[in-house]
Motif scaffolding. Structure first.
Motif, PDB file in Angstrom:
ATOM      1  N   THR A 178      56.209  39.366  40.563  1.00  0.00           N
ATOM      2  CA  THR A 178      55.961  38.833  42.027  1.00  0.00           C
ATOM      3  C   THR A 178      54.998  39.992  42.585  1.00  0.00           C
ATOM      4  O   THR A 178      55.278  41.032  42.304  1.00  0.00           O
ATOM      5  N   VAL A 179      54.433  39.232  43.230  1.00  0.00           N
ATOM      6  CA  VAL A 179      53.228  40.253  44.079  1.00  0.00           C
ATOM      7  C   VAL A 179      53.620  40.070  45.737  1.00  0.00           C
ATOM      8  O   VAL A 179      53.705  39.055  46.212  1.00  0.00           O
ATOM      9  N   LEU A 180      53.275  41.071  46.161  1.00  0.00           N
ATOM     10  CA  LEU A 180      53.186  41.280  47.712  1.00  0.00           C
ATOM     11  C   LEU A 180      51.836  42.067  48.203  1.00  0.00           C
ATOM     12  O   LEU A 180      51.411  42.777  47.773  1.00  0.00           O
ATOM     13  N   ILE A 181      51.363  40.872  49.190  1.00  0.00           N
ATOM     14  CA  ILE A 181      50.015  41.239  49.518  1.00  0.00           C
ATOM     15  C   ILE A 181      50.166  41.860  50.916  1.00  0.00           C
ATOM     16  O   ILE A 181      50.790  40.792  51.929  1.00  0.00           O
ATOM     17  N   GLU A 182      49.802  42.795  51.425  1.00  0.00           N
ATOM     18  CA  GLU A 182      49.820  43.565  52.592  1.00  0.00           C
ATOM     19  C   GLU A 182      48.392  43.648  53.199  1.00  0.00           C
ATOM     20  O   GLU A 182      47.525  44.195  52.421  1.00  0.00           O
ATOM     21  N   GLY A 183      48.152  43.339  54.263  1.00  0.00           N
ATOM     22  CA  GLY A 183      46.826  43.541  55.083  1.00  0.00           C
ATOM     23  C   GLY A 183      46.858  43.009  56.429  1.00  0.00           C
ATOM     24  O   GLY A 183      47.840  41.934  56.693  1.00  0.00           O
ATOM     25  N   PRO A 184      45.915  43.437  57.432  1.00  0.00           N
ATOM     26  CA  PRO A 184      45.728  42.694  58.656  1.00  0.00           C
ATOM     27  C   PRO A 184      45.367  41.162  58.628  1.00  0.00           C
ATOM     28  O   PRO A 184      44.969  40.710  57.716  1.00  0.00           O
ATOM     29  N   THR A 185      45.768  40.477  59.941  1.00  0.00           N
ATOM     30  CA  THR A 185      45.501  39.025  59.950  1.00  0.00           C
ATOM     31  C   THR A 185      43.867  38.975  59.731  1.00  0.00           C
ATOM     32  O   THR A 185      43.215  39.518  60.321  1.00  0.00           O
ATOM     33  N   GLY A 186      43.627  37.968  59.189  1.00  0.00           N
ATOM     34  CA  GLY A 186      42.135  37.565  58.664  1.00  0.00           C
ATOM     35  C   GLY A 186      41.435  38.321  57.893  1.00  0.00           C
ATOM     36  O   GLY A 186      40.266  38.110  57.744  1.00  0.00           O
ATOM     37  N   SER A 187      42.369  39.039  56.971  1.00  0.00           N
ATOM     38  CA  SER A 187      41.591  40.071  55.839  1.00  0.00           C
ATOM     39  C   SER A 187      41.383  39.265  54.564  1.00  0.00           C
ATOM     40  O   SER A 187      41.147  39.963  53.712  1.00  0.00           O
ATOM     41  N   GLY A 188      42.038  37.990  54.402  1.00  0.00           N
ATOM     42  CA  GLY A 188      41.800  37.044  53.134  1.00  0.00           C
ATOM     43  C   GLY A 188      42.909  37.258  52.312  1.00  0.00           C
ATOM     44  O   GLY A 188      42.844  37.105  51.082  1.00  0.00           O
TER      45      GLY A 188
END
Length: 425
Positions: free
Chosen positions: A202-212
């Motif tokens: 399982t993968v969790l992607i964290e990042g600001p809105t609009g960063s892809g």
């Protein structure tokens, strides 16, 4: 007698090979010959699928074609050598030498199959691979290449000049074609995607809105063994809390007011494929508990149904919020967080990689030129873009460029006066 029986059992043990090639017709020819020689063949259309086969079941021989659609050959070789040192390797581009490692006593059978898998003129396959049912076309290896188009979900053949130069740069730098940018943070995203895609984690992607983040999720799915099945996306923030459970798990007819017919949920719809849960931090606590149970058991129950349904789905989740902070505040379950964050990927903001701005502008302008006249930016327009802080990241950049194209009317050059950022409240 016992020794003779044991010897006979060894002789009838299945011979297993993994055949990695993007060319369907080549795989078919080699597979038929090897099966005639009583080999069991596990086919793979790319490097990620081949590594998944080897992880699930050991093989005696790995047969590797000259080109893979998802991984660089050197990158695949490094991963293969590290994880499977006991498996023999036979490379299609050098069958006479048997590749880099070939100790199998049945090596000659594999080489015979490769010779039979060659084209009628005796040349090893060197054409564009058959992907998604497309007919193959001639492709000189050096001057033409396959490029994956993230927006259309298809592959296209491009020449060595123009747009293909960027794709060639991507291959050389190790970044994925849909992840634009040469900043170290973006190259690290590509590296992590390549590492985790073949595995079921399982993968969790964290990042600001609009960063892809969704682009990253789609890249994981594309490079995974599940790529032939569906990727189903659900934005947890876009659906009312009262409807989110039914959207995820489905419901039977009459399960609640307004349920005039039964419906399959997003999890069940993604069976065999990937479920992308965007903005997972917006999921209510009560529903988090039900999602956790599904992750632990692989079973779900439609609303109004008493019978559990077994579903095989890979979960990729994304959030612009700090789930760790939410756990400390009590607004996100710690046990669910640890189940989701088996493998973490962080997408950087555009402000963290200002050097990638020209590449992103070029790529976005190319996409817009496919729908209308080609435009270019005046130097002062580019300077104005470079001076902006980009709180909305790549998504904001896309909207700013679309607005500039409209304001430029029929002019081929976009000036600084057409660059408008809008107000931030």
């Amino acid at each position: 007698m016992m020794a003779t029986a044991a010897s006979a059992m060894r002789q009838v043990q299945p011979k297993t090979a993994v055949l990695a090639s993007a060319d369907l017709s080549f795989r078919k020819r080699v597979r038929e010959v090897l099966r005639g020689l009583r080999w069991e063949v596990m086919e793979a259309g790319g490097g990620a699928e081949a590594l998944a086969h080897l992880e699930a079941r050991p093989a005696e021989v790995m047969i590797l074609d000259t080109w893979l659609p998802d991984l660089e050959i050197e990158e695949f070789m490094a991963e293969f050598e590290a994880l499977h040192p006991g498996t023999d390797l036979i490379a299609v581009d050098d069958p006479a030498q048997g590749g880099t490692r070939a100790r199998s006593p049945r090596r000659n059978e594999v080489l015979f199959a490769l010779r039979r898998g060659q084209d009628a003129d005796g040349a090893i396959w060197n054409a564009a691979p058959e992907i998604a049912g497309r007919e193959p076309e001639a492709r000189p290896t050096v001057v033409r290449e396959e490029v994956y188009e993230a927006e259309t979900g298809s592959w296209s053949v491009r020449g060595a000049s123009g747009a293909s130069a960027a794709a060639g740069s991507a291959a050389g730098s190790g970044r994925l074609p849909e992840l634009i940018g040469e900043a170290p943070a973006m190259l690290e995203v590509s590296r992590r995607v390549r590492l985790v895609a073949p595995r079921p984690a399982t993968v969790l992607i964290e990042g600001p809105t609009g960063s892809g983040k969704e682009v990253v999720a789609r890249a994981i799915h594309r490079l995974s063994p599940r790529s032939q099945r569906r990727l189903v996306a659900l934005n947890c923030a876009a659906i009312p809390e009262t409807l989110l459970e039914a959207e995820l798990f489905g419901h039977t007819r009459g399960a609640f007011t307004g349920a005039v017919q039964g419906r399959v949920g997003r999890i069940e719809a993604a069976d065999g494929g990937t479920l992308f849960l965007d903005e997972i931090g917006e999921m209510p606590l009560a529903l988090q508990a039900k999602l956790l149970r599904f992750l632990e058991t692989g079973e779900l129950q439609r609303i109004g149904d008493n019978e559990p349904i077994k579903v095989n789905v890979r979960i990729v989740a994304a959030t612009h919020r700090s789930l760790g902070k939410m756990v400390r505040e009590g607004s996100f379950r710690a046990d669910l967080y640890y189940r989701l964050a088996v493998f973490l990927i962080r997408t950087p903001s555009l402000a963290e990689r200002p050097g990638d701005l020209p590449l992103l502008v070029e790529r976005l302008m190319e996409r817009m030129a496919e729908r209308g006249p080609a435009r270019r930016l005046a130097p002062e327009a580019m300077e104005k873009l470079a001076a902006h802080e980009w709180p909305g990241n790549v998504r904001e950049l896309q909207h700013v460029l679309e607005r500039a194209v409209i304001l430029a009317e029929e002019r081929p050059v976009i000036g600084a006066e057409e660059i408008e950022f809008g107000e931030m409240f």
